[in-house]
Design a protein around this motif. Structure first.
Motif, PDB file in Angstrom:
ATOM      1  N   LEU A   1       0.805  -1.204   0.000  1.00 32.55           N
ATOM      2  CA  LEU A   1       0.000   0.000   0.000  1.00 32.55           C
ATOM      3  C   LEU A   1       0.847   1.267   0.000  1.00 32.55           C
ATOM      4  CD1 LEU A   1      -2.717  -0.939   2.649  1.00 32.55           C
ATOM      5  CD2 LEU A   1      -2.860  -1.126   0.162  1.00 32.55           C
ATOM      6  N   TYR A   2       1.977   1.248   0.668  1.00 34.47           N
ATOM      7  CA  TYR A   2       2.790   2.455   0.848  1.00 34.47           C
ATOM      8  C   TYR A   2       4.250   2.069   0.806  1.00 34.47           C
ATOM      9  CZ  TYR A   2       2.560   7.402   2.170  1.00 34.47           C
ATOM     10  OH  TYR A   2       2.581   8.774   2.164  1.00 34.47           O
ATOM     11  N   GLY A   3       5.049   2.795   0.029  1.00 33.24           N
ATOM     12  CA  GLY A   3       6.464   2.475  -0.082  1.00 33.24           C
ATOM     13  C   GLY A   3       6.682   1.235  -0.928  1.00 33.24           C
ATOM     14  N   ALA A   4       7.735   0.484  -0.610  1.00 35.56           N
ATOM     15  CA  ALA A   4       8.070  -0.718  -1.363  1.00 35.56           C
ATOM     16  C   ALA A   4       8.809  -1.683  -0.449  1.00 35.56           C
ATOM     17  CB  ALA A   4       8.924  -0.391  -2.586  1.00 35.56           C
ATOM     18  N   VAL A   5       8.489  -2.963  -0.578  1.00 32.11           N
ATOM     19  CA  VAL A   5       9.167  -3.985   0.210  1.00 32.11           C
ATOM     20  C   VAL A   5      10.492  -4.357  -0.440  1.00 32.11           C
ATOM     21  CG1 VAL A   5       8.984  -6.320   1.146  1.00 32.11           C
ATOM     22  CG2 VAL A   5       6.962  -4.853   1.075  1.00 32.11           C
ATOM     23  N   GLU A   6      10.505  -4.517  -1.760  1.00 34.95           N
ATOM     24  CA  GLU A   6      11.720  -4.843  -2.494  1.00 34.95           C
ATOM     25  C   GLU A   6      12.395  -3.569  -2.979  1.00 34.95           C
ATOM     26  OE1 GLU A   6      13.203  -7.688  -2.925  1.00 34.95           O
ATOM     27  OE2 GLU A   6      11.688  -8.805  -1.816  1.00 34.95           O
ATOM     28  N   THR A   7      13.736  -3.569  -2.944  1.00 34.91           N
ATOM     29  CA  THR A   7      14.485  -2.368  -3.310  1.00 34.91           C
ATOM     30  C   THR A   7      14.293  -1.997  -4.769  1.00 34.91           C
ATOM     31  OG1 THR A   7      16.144  -3.047  -1.691  1.00 34.91           O
ATOM     32  CG2 THR A   7      16.760  -1.297  -3.207  1.00 34.91           C
ATOM     33  N   LEU A   8      14.195  -2.987  -5.656  1.00 27.63           N
ATOM     34  CA  LEU A   8      14.076  -2.722  -7.082  1.00 27.63           C
ATOM     35  C   LEU A   8      12.679  -2.282  -7.488  1.00 27.63           C
ATOM     36  CD1 LEU A   8      16.158  -5.713  -8.495  1.00 27.63           C
ATOM     37  CD2 LEU A   8      16.922  -3.378  -8.050  1.00 27.63           C
ATOM     38  N   SER A   9      11.700  -2.443  -6.627  1.00 26.55           N
ATOM     39  CA  SER A   9      10.325  -2.083  -6.957  1.00 26.55           C
ATOM     40  C   SER A   9      10.108  -0.585  -6.765  1.00 26.55           C
ATOM     41  CB  SER A   9       9.340  -2.862  -6.080  1.00 26.55           C
ATOM     42  OG  SER A   9       9.537  -4.253  -6.229  1.00 26.55           O
ATOM     43  N   ALA A  10       9.135  -0.055  -7.492  1.00 22.26           N
ATOM     44  CA  ALA A  10       8.803   1.358  -7.381  1.00 22.26           C
ATOM     45  C   ALA A  10       7.998   1.609  -6.106  1.00 22.26           C
ATOM     46  CB  ALA A  10       8.009   1.806  -8.610  1.00 22.26           C
ATOM     47  N   LEU A  11       8.176   2.796  -5.533  1.00 24.13           N
ATOM     48  CA  LEU A  11       7.417   3.172  -4.351  1.00 24.13           C
ATOM     49  C   LEU A  11       5.947   3.381  -4.716  1.00 24.13           C
ATOM     50  CD1 LEU A  11       9.838   5.746  -2.667  1.00 24.13           C
ATOM     51  CD2 LEU A  11       9.674   3.296  -2.272  1.00 24.13           C
ATOM     52  N   GLN A  12       5.059   2.962  -3.817  1.00 17.53           N
ATOM     53  CA  GLN A  12       3.624   3.083  -4.036  1.00 17.53           C
ATOM     54  C   GLN A  12       3.029   4.060  -3.019  1.00 17.53           C
ATOM     55  OE1 GLN A  12       2.236   1.561  -6.655  1.00 17.53           O
ATOM     56  NE2 GLN A  12       4.196   0.550  -7.131  1.00 17.53           N
ATOM     57  N   CYS A  13       1.866   4.619  -3.372  1.00 23.04           N
ATOM     58  CA  CYS A  13       1.185   5.552  -2.475  1.00 23.04           C
ATOM     59  C   CYS A  13      -0.317   5.331  -2.594  1.00 23.04           C
ATOM     60  CB  CYS A  13       1.555   6.998  -2.816  1.00 23.04           C
ATOM     61  SG  CYS A  13       0.718   8.221  -1.785  1.00 23.04           S
ATOM     62  N   ASP A  14      -0.873   4.622  -1.625  1.00 20.31           N
ATOM     63  CA  ASP A  14      -2.319   4.418  -1.579  1.00 20.31           C
ATOM     64  C   ASP A  14      -2.968   5.650  -0.939  1.00 20.31           C
ATOM     65  OD1 ASP A  14      -4.714   2.509  -1.705  1.00 20.31           O
ATOM     66  OD2 ASP A  14      -4.690   3.083   0.419  1.00 20.31           O
ATOM     67  N   GLU A  15      -4.024   6.165  -1.565  1.00 26.05           N
ATOM     68  CA  GLU A  15      -4.651   7.406  -1.111  1.00 26.05           C
ATOM     69  C   GLU A  15      -5.215   7.276   0.302  1.00 26.05           C
ATOM     70  OE1 GLU A  15      -4.652  10.343  -2.381  1.00 26.05           O
ATOM     71  OE2 GLU A  15      -3.513   9.768  -4.157  1.00 26.05           O
ATOM     72  N   GLU A  16      -5.861   6.166   0.583  1.00 26.93           N
ATOM     73  CA  GLU A  16      -6.447   5.978   1.909  1.00 26.93           C
ATOM     74  C   GLU A  16      -5.357   5.884   2.973  1.00 26.93           C
ATOM     75  OE1 GLU A  16      -9.527   2.934   4.247  1.00 26.93           O
ATOM     76  OE2 GLU A  16      -9.034   2.624   2.121  1.00 26.93           O
ATOM     77  N   MET A  17      -4.280   5.146   2.657  1.00 30.04           N
ATOM     78  CA  MET A  17      -3.165   5.036   3.595  1.00 30.04           C
ATOM     79  C   MET A  17      -2.480   6.387   3.783  1.00 30.04           C
ATOM     80  SD  MET A  17      -1.624   2.564   5.340  1.00 30.04           S
ATOM     81  CE  MET A  17      -0.096   2.187   6.190  1.00 30.04           C
ATOM     82  N   HIS A  18      -2.358   7.140   2.704  1.00 28.74           N
ATOM     83  CA  HIS A  18      -1.721   8.452   2.778  1.00 28.74           C
ATOM     84  C   HIS A  18      -2.546   9.403   3.654  1.00 28.74           C
ATOM     85  CE1 HIS A  18       0.795  11.807   1.555  1.00 28.74           C
ATOM     86  NE2 HIS A  18      -0.298  12.485   1.229  1.00 28.74           N
ATOM     87  N   THR A  19      -3.867   9.330   3.538  1.00 31.72           N
ATOM     88  CA  THR A  19      -4.739  10.173   4.370  1.00 31.72           C
ATOM     89  C   THR A  19      -4.587   9.838   5.851  1.00 31.72           C
ATOM     90  OG1 THR A  19      -6.329  10.288   2.538  1.00 31.72           O
ATOM     91  CG2 THR A  19      -7.106  10.927   4.736  1.00 31.72           C
ATOM     92  N   LEU A  20      -4.484   8.542   6.175  1.00 29.57           N
ATOM     93  CA  LEU A  20      -4.280   8.131   7.561  1.00 29.57           C
ATOM     94  C   LEU A  20      -2.939   8.626   8.105  1.00 29.57           C
ATOM     95  CD1 LEU A  20      -5.602   4.449   7.467  1.00 29.57           C
ATOM     96  CD2 LEU A  20      -6.706   6.416   8.541  1.00 29.57           C
ATOM     97  N   LEU A  21      -1.889   8.550   7.273  1.00 31.38           N
ATOM     98  CA  LEU A  21      -0.572   8.994   7.714  1.00 31.38           C
ATOM     99  C   LEU A  21      -0.531  10.511   7.893  1.00 31.38           C
ATOM    100  CD1 LEU A  21       1.743   6.718   5.551  1.00 31.38           C
ATOM    101  CD2 LEU A  21       1.341   6.573   8.005  1.00 31.38           C
ATOM    102  N   GLU A  22      -1.220  11.241   7.030  1.00 29.75           N
ATOM    103  CA  GLU A  22      -1.261  12.695   7.196  1.00 29.75           C
ATOM    104  C   GLU A  22      -1.988  13.086   8.474  1.00 29.75           C
ATOM    105  OE1 GLU A  22      -2.820  14.530   3.631  1.00 29.75           O
ATOM    106  OE2 GLU A  22      -0.823  15.281   3.183  1.00 29.75           O
ATOM    107  N   ALA A  23      -3.034  12.330   8.813  1.00 27.39           N
ATOM    108  CA  ALA A  23      -3.789  12.634  10.025  1.00 27.39           C
ATOM    109  C   ALA A  23      -3.005  12.276  11.280  1.00 27.39           C
ATOM    110  CB  ALA A  23      -5.122  11.887  10.016  1.00 27.39           C
ATOM    111  N   SER A  24      -2.157  11.242  11.215  1.00 25.89           N
ATOM    112  CA  SER A  24      -1.410  10.796  12.389  1.00 25.89           C
ATOM    113  C   SER A  24      -0.019  11.421  12.438  1.00 25.89           C
ATOM    114  CB  SER A  24      -1.307   9.269  12.401  1.00 25.89           C
ATOM    115  OG  SER A  24      -0.706   8.811  11.198  1.00 25.89           O
ATOM    116  N   LEU A  25       0.818  11.136  11.449  1.00 29.85           N
ATOM    117  CA  LEU A  25       2.182  11.659  11.443  1.00 29.85           C
ATOM    118  C   LEU A  25       2.212  13.140  11.104  1.00 29.85           C
ATOM    119  CD1 LEU A  25       4.170   8.798   9.663  1.00 29.85           C
ATOM    120  CD2 LEU A  25       3.761   9.133  12.092  1.00 29.85           C
ATOM    121  N   GLY A  26       1.373  13.560  10.144  1.00 33.06           N
ATOM    122  CA  GLY A  26       1.400  14.952   9.722  1.00 33.06           C
ATOM    123  C   GLY A  26       0.960  15.907  10.813  1.00 33.06           C
ATOM    124  N   GLU A  27      -0.222  15.669  11.386  1.00 33.43           N
ATOM    125  CA  GLU A  27      -0.748  16.562  12.413  1.00 33.43           C
ATOM    126  C   GLU A  27      -0.123  16.292  13.787  1.00 33.43           C
ATOM    127  OE1 GLU A  27      -4.962  16.314  12.449  1.00 33.43           O
ATOM    128  OE2 GLU A  27      -5.198  16.927  10.357  1.00 33.43           O
TER     129      GLU A  27
END
Length: 518
Positions: A1-27
């Motif tokens: 959902l967020y980031g990447a587990v494997e180094t060669l893979s592209a980073l991902q950004c799930d909108e719902e996960m991003h909203t949760l992180l902004e509400a917790s880590l951001g604020e």
């Protein structure tokens, strides 16, 4: 959902996960949201990873080729991240969202970043100043100064981040300054507005004297309409002010992905994000400068005037750690605090000598007491700082010795013997000469206390790499162990001990004729 587990893979950004992180880590933690490349590492770093990468079980070469094709396709793709770029957000089997590898929630400490990579350059400047001061003072002084590395090129300093207490205090300081500016501006506007109202009221009074009494009713109606307009204007101006304050507080969030090595530049992908990154780096440098120029000297001043302000000095390493952590200072700054304490002690000595030279011999003692500074630097503060550095560095040095001995599993050098020998060297005030050892053993034998050969060998570290029946040879004495400790202090705390004359570069004559143990 967020980031990447494997180094060669592209980073991902799930909108719902991003909203949760902004509400917790951001604020909650004031972590800013920034755009970063989906493949943030440089090509050189990726080549090193591919060279040493071990293919996981169940993955064939086609999967790796597919990942490389995706890398080429999404090379310039940008994603939003709220947190460290190596952080991973996953969906568990219980349908709950989890965050892994959240390595930092504050920016990297710019004081521990080399000046060429965007750091403040305080440590490099201090080394250059020390080198300039040591010119002409002999080779022994310059040899001691070499214990402190000239650069900050060390992978361990990548994980050096600012403490959350410092970030919070710095943000509160900026908010307080902003609110003072807003209040001063509002007071200025109120004064100008009251002045205008006073002029208008005086003009109205003159007009009322000239006009007839029949127009009083109309004037009252107009004045009430003006009052309503002013109140509505106040209400309309108060709500945007709250929004402005909220936007300002939101602008204080900090980017935790600054000064990271082996990362790609976003200048060619998004110039606006590149400008934001440069601004974020400048804010991180501003916090680091605040720590170096304000927080550390202020703590030294508090310690100096501790007898007057009621501050209780720490008595052990634990209370020392709690004291500096409360002020947002990391333990790696103990060396800087010791350097400031040493300067304060030198100031006390100069002031006392000056007071002694300005008085007559008749009433010298009383005059010394009157002219000497009221608050002096407690000598126990420097002793506590240096003792804490020695204890912490000894832990790392002993750990390296244990790793050299195979983690204490070696039959030739057991862990107990390594630890006992190390502590004997650390706690002693000096090594015995052959004649002193002979006199001591002779005296012990006369008193009935005789050490056998096994007990004598246990007092020195031995090399267990002998072949066959070859005897183990002693490889580390007290001077060598203390040299490793001082070298670790110079690397980790960028400080040279002054109260522990232990190595060959320090003589008893240079330190008052007495050697000191832990």
């Amino acid at each position: 959902l967020y980031g990447a587990v494997e180094t060669l893979s592209a980073l991902q950004c799930d909108e719902e996960m991003h909203t949760l992180l902004e509400a917790s880590l951001g604020e909650g933690c004031m972590v800013a949201t920034r755009k970063i490349p989906a493949h943030p590492l440089t090509e050189e770093r990726m080549d090193v990873i591919k060279k040493y990468r071990i293919t996981p079980l169940g993955m064939d070469g086609n999967v790796e080729e597919k990942a490389e094709e995706e890398t080429e396709d999404d090379k310039d793709k940008m994603i939003q991240v709220c947190g460290p770029m190596e952080m991973k957000g996953i969906l568990g089997s219980d349908k709950r969202k989890y965050v892994l590898d959240c390595t930092r929630l504050t920016p990297r400490d710019a004081n521990w970043v080399s000046k060429s990579d965007g750091g403040t350059g305080h440590w490099e400047d201090q080394v250059q100043t020390s080198k300039s001061a040591s010119v002409g003072k002999g080779a022994k002084k310059s040899q001691k100064k070499q214990l402190v590395p000239a650069t900050l090129e060390d992978d361990e300093w990548v994980v050096c981040v600012l403490r959350p207490e410092l970030v919070t205090n710095f943000a509160e300081m900026k908010i307080g300054k902003y609110l003072k500016e807003v209040a001063a501006k509002n007071n200025k506007d109120k004064k100008e507005k009251s002045k205008e109202e006073l002029e208008e009221s005086s003009a109205k009074d003159e007009k009322e004297d000239k006009e007839s009494a029949s127009k009083d009713k109309k004037e009252k109606e107009s004045s009430s309409a003006e009052t309503e307009a002013v109140e509505s204007k106040k209400e309309s101006s108060s709500s945007p002010l709250g929004k402005v304050e909220e936007e300002y507080i939101k602008s204080l969030r900090y980017n935790v992905n600054v000064f990271l090595p082996y990362t790609r530049s976003v200048e060619s992908m998004d110039k606006d994000e590149h400008a934001k990154l440069k601004q974020d780096e400048e804010e991180a440098r501003e916090m680091a400068r605040h720590l170096w120029d304000t927080v550390l000297p202020n703590l030294t001043k508090e310690i100096r005037s501790s007898s007057g302000n009621g501050l209780q000095l720490p008595a052990d390493g634990r209370s020392l750690t709690e004291l500096i952590h409360q002020r947002g200072i990391n333990c790696r700054y103990i060396g800087r605090l010791a350097e400031l304490a040493r300067k304060e002690e030198l100031v006390d000595v100069i002031d006392f000598e000056k007071a002694s030279s300005d008085v007559d011999n008749t009433d010298k003692a009383a005059a010394k007491k009157d002219k000497a500074p009221r608050f002096r630097m407690p000598v126990c503060w420097l002793e506590l700082l240096e003792c804490e550095m020695v204890a912490r560095a000894s832990k790392h040095v002993l750990d390296s010795y244990m790793l050299e001995q195979g983690g204490g599993t070696s039959t030739a050098q057991p862990a107990a013997q390594t630890i006992a020998s190390f502590l004997s060297a650390a706690m002693s005030v000096g090594e015995e000469s052959a004649a002193e050892t002979e006199r001591r053993t002779t005296s012990d034998s006369n008193n009935g206390n005789v050490l056998d050969q096994e007990e004598m060998n246990a007092l020195t570290l031995f090399d267990g790499a002998g072949n066959g029946d070859a005897d183990a040879s002693p490889i580390r004495g007290r001077e060598e162990i203390w040299a490793d400790i001082e070298r670790e202090i110079g690397r980790r705390y960028r400080y040279t001990l002054s109260l522990y004359p232990t190595t060959a570069t320090s003589s008893k004559k240079d330190h008052g004729g007495e050697s000191r143990a832990m």
